[in-house]
Design an enzyme around this catalytic site. Structure first.
Site, PDB file in Angstrom:
ATOM      1  N   ASP A 149      -1.569  37.060 -14.605  1.00 15.20           N
ATOM      2  CA  ASP A 149      -2.415  36.249 -13.739  1.00 15.20           C
ATOM      3  C   ASP A 149      -3.893  36.525 -13.973  1.00 15.20           C
ATOM      4  O   ASP A 149      -4.325  37.683 -14.018  1.00 15.20           O
ATOM      5  CB  ASP A 149      -2.075  36.543 -12.270  1.00 15.20           C
TER       6      ASP A 149
ATOM      7  N   LYS B   6       2.455  25.222  -5.339  1.00 16.58           N
ATOM      8  CA  LYS B   6       1.229  24.664  -4.751  1.00 16.58           C
ATOM      9  C   LYS B   6       1.312  23.133  -4.727  1.00 16.58           C
ATOM     10  O   LYS B   6       0.548  22.435  -5.394  1.00 16.58           O
ATOM     11  CB  LYS B   6       0.008  25.146  -5.541  1.00 16.58           C
TER      12      LYS B   6
ATOM     13  N   ARG C   5       0.827  -1.208   0.000  1.00 17.30           N
ATOM     14  CA  ARG C   5       0.000   0.000   0.000  1.00 17.30           C
ATOM     15  C   ARG C   5       0.861   1.259   0.000  1.00 17.30           C
ATOM     16  O   ARG C   5       0.586   2.222  -0.709  1.00 17.30           O
ATOM     17  CB  ARG C   5      -0.951  -0.034   1.209  1.00 17.30           C
TER      18      ARG C   5
ATOM     19  N   LYS D 249       4.408  39.908  -6.240  1.00 18.44           N
ATOM     20  CA  LYS D 249       2.964  39.890  -6.441  1.00 18.44           C
ATOM     21  C   LYS D 249       2.324  41.117  -5.803  1.00 18.44           C
ATOM     22  O   LYS D 249       2.990  41.878  -5.096  1.00 18.44           O
ATOM     23  CB  LYS D 249       2.372  38.637  -5.797  1.00 18.44           C
TER      24      LYS D 249
ATOM     25  N   GLU E 241       4.337  39.628 -11.216  1.00 21.10           N
ATOM     26  CA  GLU E 241       2.965  39.213 -11.510  1.00 21.10           C
ATOM     27  C   GLU E 241       2.124  40.432 -11.872  1.00 21.10           C
ATOM     28  O   GLU E 241       2.151  41.440 -11.176  1.00 21.10           O
ATOM     29  CB  GLU E 241       2.377  38.521 -10.269  1.00 21.10           C
TER      30      GLU E 241
END
Lengths: 280, 280, 280, 280, 280, 280
Positions: free
Chosen positions: C219, C138, C103, C170, C198
């Site tokens: 963005d 992310k 597993r 940003k 950004e």
């Protein structure tokens, strides 16, 4: 930091490992299911048997790591003797956290107090003699720092902390050279460190005396053999006794003139002191 | 991986911690000073007392982590009973490495074997009854995986591994609800898991029976009390006994009809089994 | 060490943590109970669905850490596309160890392959355009090294590895200074590093162009907005697109002239690739 | 410690690993360069999509580990459903620390909330039936404690935490003995633990019934097959369903009489819930 | 978190390891023996030599980890130059804890300040030129984060943090392809990252120019060679110099037109700055 | 395990940390991009300067941890002196792995060899006198085990390994009691351990003599002051010198009769020995 506390770095690591193994992946199923999240309570640590307390800093750390909202206050300190029934301290805070930490805290406290209590019994047994009780490297893996502090709490003294702080020459080391040569090499490789020599017979004691170590460890002899060894060394070298020592025999060894009596059992075979946490 | 082995991940972590605390910053001063770097030798693990062996995988790992040039071969397996004087296995390789690893390996082996040996004594004491001996969560911090495997080696069975695998409702949990409600909530929060209930009196046993837990833990009762509890439950729920159990009383509890007898002492208060490593 | 392998240091740490959480304190109860200790067997990794494979080095490491007696042989490599039903590789050794590791190995392999497979779909969707698919920060906590390698296996490229390898300015950073000043400061503090900016609007794109960053991240614009941004930048600065990108829209963004299209979903929302281990 | 919190020991370890991989050797280059050291600010966690929140304790821990000067206050709790646009909580403190922790905190929060949200959808799909949704051991490596807590936050229940808390006998285990013998052996090796048996056919269900396990896992059957299995078992054993379960089919399985429906996808394939941290 | 602070995650890990190695199993024998448990005191950090301070956050963390009852207040910040005799800060609390932490705190503070001080000397040596001093990956194992922060405290800049943040092509990499092909492959594998090329001769510089890297590293050339290299590159590519750089030669390299001068010695060979902790 | 090797447990931990910080999340970008995966090669460790080698076991471990397919063979051993240009050993295996490990291996090897080389210079400076060079606890955090082994490789001796192996009473400890009382307490608390006393003046030396410590540390005195101290102690207690010792003064201290000269600089301020790894 009292004389009988283990280093906090060691305490933190042991407590993290202990909590991790007891909380598992889900945490305390029982408390989550049956104790309201907002329930607060007070728990009293109590002694079920008389003994000597040790491990309070580790027990405190368990609650701190699980939930900083729990406060812990001790009415005893490590090294204190307590009667059966005595209150040792109190924890207050969220009941879930108290119950979740209870077993881990008790496991540490009961074991350390067990070590301190057994040590105290040996110490008391030699009271009035100049002999001092020492521990050994026969500690439970991962718990040495806590156990050695508990030995001090019991009134004992610490022998080597590990392989790298002093030299102790045993039979197994002497396949390739004489004892005299071994002491010489140890002095030469590690000048300024304690060199101790283990002897199993009076002949070896005589040989050891000539080699002028800092300490002679007389292993597995009878008390009368120890008395002869002490006489043979004539005060030139302090004598430590190990092997065959239990609560029945320790005083005889002490009275035979040993400066130190080393007892592995105080760390490797100490039964716990029975302590509990009672919720009010 | 035998039935009585702990997971290797746990073994590796314990061994690393144990070696680290014993080698210190400098390593084995004595061996470095008095044993030639190229000396090779053989050591025999021997039993000084009769008992049951456990912890061989951990002892092997000690040598492996210190020096892969040491080979370890066991002539016994965990769970085997041995007589005093029996040879357990042999290590072969650089003498420095054998001696540097000796104490750490023995500390693990002697403790695990001590747990297995004490467990076996309890198991033998109830032989012929249907009762099974179980351990508890009263293990030494950081050593649970090894101790629980040693209990199996001794013929015992493992109770909860930690707080997160089963529900065990005790007095301390019942401040805010009835036992019946607690069982209900446990079933509701953790469906498909074992729910066990601790009872201190026959009244509680009756209450517990109505709540239909998977197991009733009868705590701190006399054997005759246990017999009544078993009768009261009428076979509907298995019964576990804990508290006040020692080698003198365990058979009486088993004969009183308990399915399980839980003994904290097998892990928290087991004296070591005296084993040694003799260099040839 | 192939182009698409994660560093072994990261693999070892992840595998240790994963095995530790799955083996618990007792190990694999089921295998211990019902598989003979000496049973040996062979398992085949097979694809239940078509996809791209990644994570084989981690899966191998799982078996190695659990039991070195298990051998693993892969017939595919990370980055290979496979059809449903394809055999990926074989493990051979003690059945208990194969089942105990199964597993954990599959969890790693299926997740990494899921990341690689989703990445490949984005890569295929922009085939023929100059745009390259990139990942983001992310990632799932603790799994970044494995996921970023899986992105490469899928044909994607890696954006920043962490906060300390490049500057990405940003909106949140611009409360205290203009974009031009921010770029200037970034160049001054961290000379010789990539500075990316950004932009949420064409006005910002114009402002960014003047500040001369190494890269502009557009963005949450539409493809036509991106086209305008690219035109506004006139090739002076490469353009990366993020936000609002899915498999339906990614080609439009690529055709709008983006050099890079960043897709958080390839790491944070990739469903597993369904793989299995069949015992023969 | 709420019902849906993971153990703090697990949270701390995951957060440390996650921060370490995101901060790298130098820290947050961008904030250092363009945010004044003394700038303080407030950030609002907001939901970009509707869903169920989980992971707040982990997100809080991220800020605590990075900079104790940041305060975090949540206006929702794990398990709460939120609408798109809802404010979830606020952080306040040094802007550099808020921005340095932002992505790590969001990675944890978005993933856990994604797991909770997908779980809730399954839970809602079976509303009104007695079936309960359970997770599996198909979790992402290193994140099991957090994911299992998130499943509870979504209204689901936890199956086995790991290999060592219950027995689950599958096809792969039955090469060397019959199902009845396997159940017998599991009962004998691990008395007092749940023994579950996986069945792929009605024949196996009949065989399983005779073996009297605690639970039957019906794998990869159609809802009508499940209905037959439930009927065959006649209430003697609870039934769990797995395999082929998705949001379209789950209700049919629940209505077929399953006590539990296990869904690996809630942990291994949950897309994140889109959440953000907006600086004011 | 100042511009010159290392990430706290790295600081915590280094401090834990350092304390652990200095406290050993028993803690500070001397303080325990000769300092009363309740003695409180104040210590002053003072500079024995003039230099630049770095490492204060690590020194603070040492006291925090040993005993939270110790307070630390700095009158200087990392990056400040101090004269011999200057007071740097004060600690106040239990004397045992102050003395137990002293050496570990000083070891960190003196080393980091040594790195900052040597860096500052290089920075001062190139004052007035556009050249910037950079560190390298030649850091002491385990201390990179602290050393790179100390370089910034000294006025230097950080080169690559590790192997995974930028490409640096050296001779050793070019056995299998031309420099032009290598740059091409690096761009292709890792688009959007810095690609730097090391050159040992003017021929290589010419070859490098054609390959259009982001940076040229001119290694082991004389200042006049560097001047030629800079001229050859004609401003198209920034130039970094390494090899053969010491305090006597660094200015000549800077004046030869280098944009960066990389100095391994600032981290691998910096003598400590002599600082002390005086108890009042 | 030679006399000059650090414990392997310490080596493994340091190497893991060092590799982890150098490989980052992605690994060696450059090798991945420009070295073919199947390229194999040989690297020669060579000395750029003459010196004494140390750290070979750590360097070997770097390759082992990165890729077990790399073989390392040393033609020198720790403690060997080498000339500039000498070959120290060879590595053979996948070129990517050799290059990925190169810097970490060299960082360890160059630092340890730097420590050994500087130690040897001090040792050579006192040749013919009975004085022995010792290190101190002024080691670089996390590297103590490796540095202390390197000191031995250079011909020096190890002083205390940490705070818990011996007592060293300094000025800072004497605020609350006389030196005589401090020695008495140290003997009483830690019997059987070395008690050393630091003296800053001849008056203190006289006071120390009366207290009968095992060793007197004469701190910051001139060689003639040391001579007087030695005379005052009259051979009753060995004398260690520290403070103000450098390569110019060390012989004068040795000739003044010191038994030990302690030099912090050999660990805290040793420049690296310049070594390289040349690929063939």
């Amino acid at each position: 930091m009292s004389d009988v506390d283990p280093p906090m770095t060691a305490v933190r690591a042991v407590v993290h490992a202990a909590l991790d193994e007891d909380l598992g992946t889900l945490g305390d199923l029982t408390s989550i299911a049956v104790v309201p999240e907002d329930a607060r309570g007070t728990g009293r640590f109590v002694a079920r048997r008389a003994g000597v307390i040790a491990g309070t800093s580790a027990a405190t750390e368990v609650f701190r790591q699980l939930d900083a909202a729990v406060t812990v206050r001790w009415s005893v300190a490590d090294g204190d003797g307590v009667d059966a029934g005595a209150e040792l301290g109190r924890v207050e805070g969220p009941v879930r956290s108290i119950l979740g930490a209870e077993r881990t805290a008790l496991n540490l406290l009961c074991h350390c107090s067990g070590v301190a209590t057994l040590t105290r019994r040996f110490v008391d047994a030699v009271a009035g003699t100049p002999a001092r009780i020492r521990d050994t490297r026969k500690t439970l893996p991962g718990l040495r720092a806590l156990e050695k502090a508990a030995v001090r709490a019991g009134g004992g003294f610490n022998h080597r902390e590990c392989l790298s702080d002093a030299v102790l020459i045993k039979d197994n080391h002497l396949a390739h050279m004489s004892l005299a040569e071994a002491v010489e090499r140890a002095r030469s490789s590690w000048p300024g460190r304690i060199v101790e020599v283990e002897c199993d017979s009076l002949d070896q004691v005589a040989e050891a005396k000539a080699a002028r170590p800092d300490l002679v460890l007389v292993d597995n002899m009878s008390p009368s053999g120890v008395r002869e060894a002490v006489a043979a060394l004539g005060g030139a070298v302090p004598v430590e006794v190990s092997g065959g020592v239990d609560l029945d025999t320790v005083r005889a060894y002490a009275e035979a003139g040993a400066d130190f009596v080393s007892v592995g059992a105080v760390t490797h075979s100490a039964p716990i002191l029975d302590l509990a946490l009672d919720l009010e």
